[in-house]
Motif scaffolding. Structure first.
Motif, PDB file in Angstrom:
ATOM      1  N   THR A 115       0.851  -1.187   0.000  1.00 43.64           N
ATOM      2  CA  THR A 115       0.000   0.000   0.000  1.00 43.64           C
ATOM      3  C   THR A 115       0.885   1.235   0.000  1.00 43.64           C
ATOM      4  O   THR A 115       2.065   1.168   0.368  1.00 43.64           O
ATOM      5  N   PHE A 299      -1.139  -3.839  -3.636  1.00 44.78           N
ATOM      6  CA  PHE A 299      -0.828  -3.948  -5.059  1.00 44.78           C
ATOM      7  C   PHE A 299       0.585  -4.502  -5.289  1.00 44.78           C
ATOM      8  O   PHE A 299       1.417  -4.509  -4.376  1.00 44.78           O
ATOM      9  N   LYS A 406      -2.311   3.375 -15.160  1.00 44.80           N
ATOM     10  CA  LYS A 406      -2.351   2.078 -14.492  1.00 44.80           C
ATOM     11  C   LYS A 406      -1.008   1.686 -13.862  1.00 44.80           C
ATOM     12  O   LYS A 406      -0.980   1.037 -12.820  1.00 44.80           O
ATOM     13  N   LEU A 430       5.145   0.217  -9.651  1.00 37.97           N
ATOM     14  CA  LEU A 430       3.931  -0.318  -9.044  1.00 37.97           C
ATOM     15  C   LEU A 430       2.790  -0.381 -10.057  1.00 37.97           C
ATOM     16  O   LEU A 430       2.702   0.437 -10.971  1.00 37.97           O
ATOM     17  N   ARG A 431       1.938  -1.367  -9.866  1.00 33.05           N
ATOM     18  CA  ARG A 431       0.748  -1.541 -10.711  1.00 33.05           C
ATOM     19  C   ARG A 431      -0.481  -1.384  -9.834  1.00 33.05           C
ATOM     20  O   ARG A 431      -0.848  -2.270  -9.065  1.00 33.05           O
ATOM     21  N   ASP A 432      -1.104  -0.203  -9.925  1.00 29.57           N
ATOM     22  CA  ASP A 432      -2.302   0.045  -9.138  1.00 29.57           C
ATOM     23  C   ASP A 432      -3.062   1.209  -9.752  1.00 29.57           C
ATOM     24  O   ASP A 432      -2.498   2.296  -9.945  1.00 29.57           O
ATOM     25  N   ASP A 433      -4.336   1.002 -10.060  1.00 27.47           N
ATOM     26  CA  ASP A 433      -5.142   2.052 -10.674  1.00 27.47           C
ATOM     27  C   ASP A 433      -5.253   3.275  -9.767  1.00 27.47           C
ATOM     28  O   ASP A 433      -5.064   4.412 -10.208  1.00 27.47           O
ATOM     29  N   GLU A 434      -5.590   3.046  -8.508  1.00 28.41           N
ATOM     30  CA  GLU A 434      -5.851   4.168  -7.597  1.00 28.41           C
ATOM     31  C   GLU A 434      -4.605   5.013  -7.372  1.00 28.41           C
ATOM     32  O   GLU A 434      -4.654   6.243  -7.479  1.00 28.41           O
TER      33      GLU A 434
END
Length: 479
Positions: A115, A299, A406, A430-434
């Motif tokens: 996170t 993520f 993304k 990092l791979r995280d939409d948010e």
């Protein structure tokens, strides 16, 4: 006789150093040509510059120590190093898996369950960092390229001193050039007296001792902080105020910082330990594998670390991979843009295939030579369809790379040859939409405070300016 002697000396210098350049397999054609030009037109100056800055290798002994250190780390940290193949399948879309594989250096693979929190500004980031240090119960490790004796630098030093006095094991490292003044201040001495274990990364004397085999300006440009093996900080901010008093006329320095938790913390800690072992003769911080556990809903993330002891071309290859993976949009911010052909061609190729490529640079750069070199690439970028902006509200020091809203890369690496070849750098992919959307929103804020650059603007430059920019860009490979 005097003229003949000078001519002979001139020829000898050109032949000797040109031969040295020709014997190097690691040089690009552009760099080799640039050195030839310098040797031909200013042989004595060129010879001196080559002795000081020509060689990228930091010396065989250091390379061997680096390899030995990571071999030992692999024995004690197999879980924390992550696994690209096992963790990618089912957790990262197929089209983005290549990015994580390209980012794997020194055995760092993909971790799951991370996170992050994006801090709103530099002042808040440093305040939260000090809170983390004051809350530490076991250990703190930190490494900064620039550590100044300003409000931020003093506050962090005092927090580390307090931590050591209450029994926390604290290791602090600063680069020998970027923090050369700070390591001679009372704050450095007070930390040592309180029990903080201190080290200087790449001390000038050490590099001078290897002058025949190394450049003087090889630096540790990383910004790493790890708290209790559970929290790490990553981004572009040095241990200094936004006002950056050593170059106040370009202030404020505009940075970006992430506060992360999860298994990627262990990777940043391992990176710090490797730097500590490489630069100091003292025992390294304790490391307990699997101490940073995966968090629910987290993520995939991975430390990307590069330096002169790693495989050549790693960073340009990663950037080219990221650009090739984009399907819709790429946004890049960097204060220093002096690319090699790999990165420049990848940027132009992405724009040509209708990817919306946006790049944001500072309007006023603290390095006049980098500014000129960067401007030398503007026409090519614009003609290929790249959107260019220049940030006007200070020196945009943020290093960010977002792909399709993304995938994100954030850390210390600039898009210049120093970061590619000369500096030790650290980033997190990092791979995280948010989180990527939040970083993208920050990039949009930069654009809102920037001026667009158009072909008409470049065409309006004087011939003298265009010639100067192109001359500097030509010798860019040896800057």
């Amino acid at each position: 006789m005097l003229i003949q002697g000078l001519a002979a000396a001139h020829a000898l210098v050109v032949v000797v150093f040109s031969t040295r350049v020709l014997l190097r397999d690691d040089l690009s054609s552009a760099a080799r040509l640039a050195w030839f030009l310098v040797m031909l037109f200013a042989p004595y100056v060129g010879a001196g510059l080559y002795l000081l800055f020509g060689e990228i290798s930091i010396g065989r002994t250091v390379h061997q120590r680096h390899d030995e250190i990571f071999a030992k780390l692999h024995l004690v940290a197999s879980n924390s190093l992550g696994s690209c193949d096992q963790n990618l399948d089912g957790n990262v879309e197929t089209e983005y898996q290549t990015a994580f594989r390209a980012a794997s250096v020194d055995g760092f693979g993909t971790t799951l369950g991370n996170t992050a929190e994006l801090l709103p500004d530099a002042t808040t980031a440093r305040s939260r960092l000090i809170e983390d240090i004051d809350s530490a119960t076991e250990s703190v490790q930190c490494l900064y390229y620039i550590w100044l004796a300003d409000n931020t630098g003093k506050s962090v030093a005092e927090a580390l001193t307090r931590a050591a006095r209450r029994g926390v094991t604290v290791h602090a490292m600063a680069d020998g050039l970027g923090s050369r003044k700070f390591v001679r201040t009372k704050y450095w001495r007070e930390m040592r007296d309180a029990g903080v274990k201190l080290s200087v990364a790449l001390p000038i004397k050490w590099v001078v001792d290897t002058i025949l085999f190394s450049r003087l300006d090889l630096r540790n440009h990383r910004k790493i902080t790890v708290i209790d093996s559970h929290i790490t900080w990553c981004g572009s901010q040095n241990c200094a105020d936004p006002e950056f008093l050593v170059k106040a006329k370009y202030a404020p320095w505009v940075d970006i910082m992430l506060r992360l938790q999860g298994p990627v913390v262990a990777q940043n800690q391992l990176l710090f330990i490797s730097d500590w072992l490489l630069n100091s003769g003292e025992a390294a911080p304790e490391f307990h594998d699997n101490q940073a556990t995966a968090l629910k809903g987290g993520f995939p993330a991975q430390v990307f670390a590069d330096g002169p002891t790693d495989r050549r071309g790693t960073t340009p290859q990663l950037f080219a991979t990221l650009l090739a993976l984009a399907r819709k949009e790429v946004v890049i911010t960097t204060p220093y843009f002096v690319p090699n052909s790999t990165v420049l061609d990848a940027i132009c190729a992405a724009a040509i295939r209708s990817i919306d490529v946006t790049m944001i640079f500072p309007k006023h750069n603290d390095s006049w030579i980098v500014a000129a070199a960067s401007h030398g690439y503007y026409r090519q970028l614009l003609e290929h369809g790249v959107n260019l902006f220049e940030y006007r509200e200070g020196l945009l020091h943020s290093k960010t790379f977002t792909i399709d809203r993304k995938l994100s890369l954030i850390g210390s690496t600039n898009l210049d040859l120093r970061s590619f070849d000369l500096n030790y750098e650290s980033d997190i992919l990092l791979r995280d939409d948010e989180m990527t959307q939040l970083i993208y929103a920050r990039q949009e804020e930069y654009i809102a405070q920037s001026d667009p650059v158009t072909l008409d603007d470049v065409n309006a430059w004087t011939y003298q300016r265009r010639i100067w920019n192109n001359v500097v860009a030509t010798v860019g490979p040896i800057l």
